[in-house]
Design a protein around this motif. Structure first.
Motif, short mmCIF file in Angstrom:
data_model
loop_
_atom_site.label_atom_id
_atom_site.label_comp_id
_atom_site.label_asym_id
_atom_site.label_seq_id
_atom_site.Cartn_x
_atom_site.Cartn_y
_atom_site.Cartn_z
N THR A 107 9.69 -4.55 -0.93
CA THR A 107 8.82 -3.50 -0.41
C THR A 107 9.35 -2.12 -0.78
O THR A 107 8.59 -1.26 -1.26
CB THR A 107 8.68 -3.63 1.13
OG1 THR A 107 8.10 -4.91 1.41
CG2 THR A 107 7.79 -2.55 1.70
N GLU A 108 10.63 -1.90 -0.58
CA GLU A 108 11.23 -0.61 -0.90
C GLU A 108 11.08 -0.25 -2.37
O GLU A 108 10.87 0.91 -2.72
CB GLU A 108 12.73 -0.60 -0.54
CG GLU A 108 13.00 -0.49 0.92
CD GLU A 108 14.49 -0.55 1.24
OE1 GLU A 108 15.29 -1.05 0.40
OE2 GLU A 108 14.86 -0.09 2.33
N LYS A 158 9.02 -1.48 8.89
CA LYS A 158 8.90 -1.79 10.32
C LYS A 158 7.93 -2.96 10.54
O LYS A 158 8.17 -3.82 11.38
CB LYS A 158 8.43 -0.56 11.09
CG LYS A 158 8.37 -0.79 12.60
CD LYS A 158 8.08 0.48 13.34
CE LYS A 158 7.97 0.34 14.83
NZ LYS A 158 7.98 -0.93 15.45
N THR A 179 0.82 -1.21 0.00
CA THR A 179 0.00 0.00 0.00
C THR A 179 0.86 1.26 0.00
O THR A 179 1.59 1.52 0.96
CB THR A 179 -0.94 0.01 1.24
OG1 THR A 179 -1.71 -1.19 1.22
CG2 THR A 179 -1.85 1.22 1.22
N PRO A 180 0.76 2.06 -1.06
CA PRO A 180 1.58 3.28 -1.12
C PRO A 180 1.16 4.35 -0.11
O PRO A 180 1.96 5.23 0.21
CB PRO A 180 1.38 3.78 -2.55
CG PRO A 180 0.31 2.97 -3.16
CD PRO A 180 0.01 1.83 -2.27
N SER A 181 -0.06 4.28 0.40
CA SER A 181 -0.49 5.29 1.38
C SER A 181 0.18 5.10 2.74
O SER A 181 0.15 5.98 3.58
CB SER A 181 -2.02 5.26 1.54
OG SER A 181 -2.44 4.00 2.01
N ILE A 182 0.80 3.95 2.94
CA ILE A 182 1.59 3.70 4.16
C ILE A 182 3.05 3.93 3.77
O ILE A 182 3.52 3.41 2.76
CB ILE A 182 1.39 2.25 4.67
CG1 ILE A 182 -0.08 2.01 5.02
CG2 ILE A 182 2.28 1.99 5.87
CD1 ILE A 182 -0.38 0.57 5.36
N SER A 183 3.75 4.71 4.56
CA SER A 183 5.14 5.04 4.23
C SER A 183 5.99 3.78 4.15
O SER A 183 5.71 2.78 4.82
CB SER A 183 5.72 6.02 5.25
OG SER A 183 5.96 5.34 6.47
N LYS A 184 7.05 3.86 3.36
CA LYS A 184 7.98 2.73 3.24
C LYS A 184 8.55 2.37 4.60
O LYS A 184 8.69 1.19 4.92
CB LYS A 184 9.11 3.06 2.26
CG LYS A 184 8.72 3.02 0.83
CD LYS A 184 9.91 3.27 -0.07
CE LYS A 184 9.46 3.35 -1.51
NZ LYS A 184 10.57 3.64 -2.41
N GLU A 185 8.88 3.36 5.39
CA GLU A 185 9.45 3.12 6.71
C GLU A 185 8.49 2.29 7.57
O GLU A 185 8.92 1.37 8.27
CB GLU A 185 9.79 4.44 7.42
CG GLU A 185 10.93 5.22 6.78
CD GLU A 185 10.52 5.95 5.48
OE1 GLU A 185 9.31 6.23 5.28
OE2 GLU A 185 11.42 6.20 4.66
N GLU A 186 7.20 2.64 7.51
CA GLU A 186 6.21 1.89 8.29
C GLU A 186 6.08 0.46 7.78
O GLU A 186 5.99 -0.49 8.57
CB GLU A 186 4.85 2.59 8.24
CG GLU A 186 4.78 3.88 9.04
CD GLU A 186 3.43 4.54 8.90
OE1 GLU A 186 2.61 4.40 9.84
OE2 GLU A 186 3.20 5.19 7.86
N ARG A 187 6.08 0.30 6.47
CA ARG A 187 5.97 -1.04 5.90
C ARG A 187 7.19 -1.88 6.24
O ARG A 187 7.08 -3.07 6.55
CB ARG A 187 5.76 -0.97 4.39
CG ARG A 187 4.35 -0.48 4.03
CD ARG A 187 4.12 -0.46 2.55
NE ARG A 187 4.67 0.78 2.02
CZ ARG A 187 5.08 0.96 0.78
NH1 ARG A 187 5.03 -0.02 -0.09
NH2 ARG A 187 5.56 2.11 0.38
#
Length: 179
Positions: free
Chosen positions: A80-81, A58, A48-56
Motif C-alpha cells: 500500500t505504501e 489504518k 486509491t490515491p485520493s485516500i491518504s496513505k495513512e488512512e489506507r
C-alpha cells in the motif's frame, strides 16, 4: 506475473521460510486473494490515491490487525505504501510458485468441457506424479469450447488433447494436402 510481484513475493517467502511460516502464510495469502477477488472494491479502496496513505494503512490495521500474521499484515502495508496493492493477486501467484518449487509441487490446470470427476482427477494426478516425480496441485477449469478431452497447462507448457484441437489439426492437414 510482474517483476514487482515476484520481488515482493520472494521477500515475503524468504522471511516466512526463515521462521517456518511458509504454509501458514500461503494459506492466509490464498484466503486474502479469494476475498479480494470476491470484493474487488476493497482492493481498489486500498489502491486509491485520493485516500491518504495513512488512512489506507489504518484501514488495513482495522480490518486485519490481530487476524493474520504480522508478516502478512506488514506485507500489505508495504504494498500500500509503495502504491503496489493492485499487485496483490500477482504476489499471491508468485508466492505460490516459490512455495511449490520449494516443496516439489507442480501446479497443473486441466481444462475440460465438463467438470472432471474426483476419480478422474485422482487418476490424472497419480499419472502426472509418476511422470514428473512431483506432487500435483490440479485445478480443473471448465471451457465448453473444448468439446471433449483435456488440455493440461503446467510449467509454461501446454499439452492439448481436446477434440477441438484434434479437429483443427485435421482441418490443417486437409488444407495442406495437395490433390
Amino acid at each position: 506475473m510482474t517483476q514487482i510481484a515476484s520481488v515482493y513475493a520472494k521477500a515475503l517467502y524468504s522471511l516466512a521460510r526463515e521462521d517456518g511460516l511458509c504454509e501458514r502464510i500461503r494459506t492466509e495469502l490464498e484466503a486474502f486473494c479469494e476475498a479480494f477477488k470476491n470484493e474487488p472494491e476493497f482492493l481498489k479502496l486500498l489502491s486509491t490515491p485520493s485516500i491518504s496513505k495513512e488512512e489506507r494503512l489504518k484501514i488495513i490495521d482495522d480490518s486485519f490487525g490481530g487476524k493474520t500474521t504480522p508478516y502478512l499484515l506488514n506485507f500489505m502495508k508495504i504494498l500500500t505504501e509503495n502504491g503496489y496493492m493492485r499487485q496483490f493477486p500477482a504476489c499471491c501467484e508468485a508466492y505460490r510458485g516459490f512455495y511449490n518449487e520449494d516443496h516439489g509441487i507442480m501446479a497443473v490446470k486441466a481444462v475440460t468441457a465438463v467438470p472432471m470427476s474426483s476419480e478422474q482427477i485422482t487418476k490424472l494426478c497419480a499419472k502426472l506424479c509418476r511422470m514428473t516425480g512431483k506432487q500435483i496441485d490440479l485445478h480443473n477449469e471448465i471451457d465448453p469450447r473444448c468439446l471433449g478431452g483435456v488440455r493440461l497447462d503446467y510449467e509454461g507448457k501446454q499439452v492439448d488433447d481436446t477434440i477441438v484441437h484434434r479437429l483443427n489439426e485435421i482441418r490443417s492437414l486437409l488444407a495442406n494436402t495437395v490433390l
